[in-house]
Design an enzyme around this catalytic site. Structure first.
Site, short mmCIF file in Angstrom:
data_model
loop_
_atom_site.label_atom_id
_atom_site.label_comp_id
_atom_site.label_asym_id
_atom_site.label_seq_id
_atom_site.Cartn_x
_atom_site.Cartn_y
_atom_site.Cartn_z
N ASP A 233 0.85 -1.19 0.00
CA ASP A 233 0.00 0.00 0.00
C ASP A 233 0.88 1.24 0.00
O ASP A 233 1.94 1.24 -0.63
CB ASP A 233 -0.96 -0.03 1.20
CG ASP A 233 -2.29 0.62 0.89
OD1 ASP A 233 -2.35 1.86 0.85
OD2 ASP A 233 -3.28 -0.10 0.69
N HIS A 283 -3.86 6.07 3.34
CA HIS A 283 -4.59 4.86 2.98
C HIS A 283 -3.95 3.61 3.57
O HIS A 283 -4.63 2.75 4.14
CB HIS A 283 -4.66 4.74 1.46
CG HIS A 283 -5.55 3.66 0.96
ND1 HIS A 283 -5.10 2.37 0.69
CD2 HIS A 283 -6.89 3.65 0.68
CE1 HIS A 283 -6.11 1.63 0.27
NE2 HIS A 283 -7.20 2.38 0.25
N SER A 454 -11.41 -1.41 -0.47
CA SER A 454 -10.12 -1.39 0.23
C SER A 454 -10.23 -2.01 1.61
O SER A 454 -9.51 -2.96 1.95
CB SER A 454 -9.61 0.06 0.36
OG SER A 454 -9.23 0.58 -0.88
#
Length: 509
Positions: A233, A283, A454
């Site tokens: 990520d 994120h 996600s």
């Protein structure tokens, strides 16, 4: 005697003709039609890609002609990624005894047609995979390379399709080459609605979605101990101690978090200095928190597998892998995780509109090492609303996960992609409030919400860790089959939602 000599003569003749044909192809002058001597514009390139997506549901450079590839190369820093091997499935260096010769032979073709030296064309050659990145300016070079039987694919290595797509929307829209850098990113914190969590010892918040998937009951049997999850990520926040110095806070103990950085924050493909391990997007922090945040005493949300180990990779700036450095970072992360014998599960909540050869190779490499790989099916942004399940979630080596709304019937979350490639779903959007999943924030002692495919992917990876921890001698396929059997739609598979929501408690029985 004649019967013996004749077959041998014929074989020799065939081989001779074959060799002569290859020699003539290598030495023949390549003629470019007049109407293909000027490269297509970015708008024209995108139009051809869009037409393929609209017609076939996807696009692959392998099916493109040399003119389109060359045009994209010219409009992308002249960077080309070459995948080679003795066959279309021969992607691994360790399984290719002549990999150095193949590479050198192809480099010789490039030097010949480009009329230059090695130092002017070779950017990098992967040590694990049969691929290299080179600089090519001439269409003749691409045509000559594609005639070689050792070429698996030739792709533009730095053509930013989504950046071009965004720039074509009209005046006032940024044409920055890193367009979409905020996609999936955010440092915001939000106070949680009391209806969206319950509290458990020693003082951790259990997200509502965990209860939907029977995760708290599963904790009576397994907490993920002994299993390592790899997360590809944007990195992990240096400001959230529960994913740092306090990773073993509360009822979490005896585990480790290892942070790595392979992303190079540069528009130039030949730049090699990474920007470190820290999340500069937000994120990745949310994904790590979802999968394995500690069962803490600080009043923050707990992760699914709160006693699992984590190995995180900052592999890209954001979730949209549009550009050389983003795609190179993901490739490096997957190959490194593939080589890490401690890692059993890999979770990636990022993706792209169409396939990327080097990422395909890296995922196949990790899969070949026995890793269980979960990828996000896609969460709509202004860049991906026109596609279904995104790459690499559609690959047979990965398991696509998407998010659905709370309720007894299946309904995709407001922004979640669905389709036949989906394997599992996670209830991550509340029916009434629309709230998503509570997580620890980017900042210390603060909370936030995270949604889409996600968080669904990171949640499912955490459940897989619970199952594997309970059954440490199991194979990847045994873990996957148990998860399928515990899902609400099993044994049937929905055309849009796969096997549906996994019941974690049943999965660890």
């Amino acid at each position: 005697m004649l019967k013996r000599i004749l077959p041998l003569f014929l074989l020799t003749l065939i081989l001779s003709l074959s060799c002569s044909r290859e020699d003539s192809m290598e030495n023949q002058k390549i003629v470019i039609p007049e109407n293909q001597k000027i490269p297509l514009t970015p708008a024209q390139i995108n139009a051809k890609i869009d037409a393929a997506i609209n017609s076939n549901g996807t696009f692959n450079w392998r099916q493109a002609d040399s003119y389109l590839i060359w045009s994209a190369v010219v409009n992308g820093n002249n960077v080309v990624t070459i995948g080679f091997g003795n066959s279309k499935t021969n992607f691994e260096r360790a399984k290719t005894s002549n990999n150095a010769k193949l590479q050198n032979d192809l480099l010789a073709i490039i030097m010949k047609y480009e009329n230059t030296t090695l130092d002017k064309i070779l950017i990098s050659a992967d040590t694990d995979l049969n691929l290299m990145d080179v600089i090519i300016s001439k269409q003749e070079t691409i045509i000559a390379l594609r005639e070689s039987k050792y070429i698996r694919y030739i792709e533009p290595g730095d053509y930013k399709y989504l950046a071009v797509r965004e720039s074509l929307k009209g005046p006032g829209v940024s044409t920055n080459s890193n367009v979409g850098t905020s996609s999936g990113c955010g440092y915001d914190s939000e106070i949680l609605d009391a209806a969206d969590y319950t509290t458990t010892t020693p003082n951790a918040k259990i997200p509502w979605t965990f209860t939907q998937h029977n995760i708290p009951n599963a904790w009576n049997i397994s907490t993920g101990s002994g299993v390592t999850i790899g997360i590809v990520d944007t990195g992990v926040s240096p400001n959230q101690s529960l994913l740092g110095a306090n990773f073993n806070n509360g009822l979490s103990s005896g585990r480790t978090i290892q942070k790595n950085g392979v992303y190079v924050d540069s528009i130039w493909p030949w730049s090699t200095g990474t920007d470190g391990v820290n999340d500069l997007c937000g994120h990745g922090t949310s994904m790590a928190s979802t999968a394995a945040a500690p069962r803490n005493d600080k009043g923050l949300p707990v992760g699914v597998a709160y006693n699992a180990n984590l190995v995180t990779y900052r592999a890209a700036y954001n979730v949209v892998l549009d550009g050389y450095q983003e795609q190179e970072g993901v490739k490096k992360a997957f190959t490194a995780l593939g080589n890490n014998t401690k890692v059993k599960i890999i979770s990636m909540s990022m993706g792209y509109v169409f396939s990327v050869g080097k990422i395909e190779d890296a995922i196949k490499f990790a899969y070949g090492k026995g890793k269980l790989i979960f990828c996000a099916a896609g969460t709509s942004t202004s860049f991906t609303t026109f596609v279904g399940v995104i790459f690499p979630a559609w690959m047979p080596e990965t398991l696509a996960v998407t998010g659905v709304k709370e309720g007894s019937t299946y309904q995709a979350c407001s922004d979640c992609h669905t389709g036949s490639k989906v394997e599992f779903t996670v209830a991550m959007q509340r029916a009434v409030s629309g709230n998503t999943v509570p997580v620890s924030s980017y900042y210390e002692n603060l909370t936030d919400y995270i949604g889409g495919s996600s968080v669904a992917t990171a949640t499912t990876a955490g459940i897989a860790a619970l199952v594997w921890s309970k059954n440490p001698t199991w194979t990847r396929d045994q873990v996957l089959n148990k998860m399928r059997q515990s899902a609400s739609l099993y044994p049937n598979k929905s055309a849009e939602y796969g096997y549906g929501n996994v019941n974690a408690f049943l999965a660890v029985q």
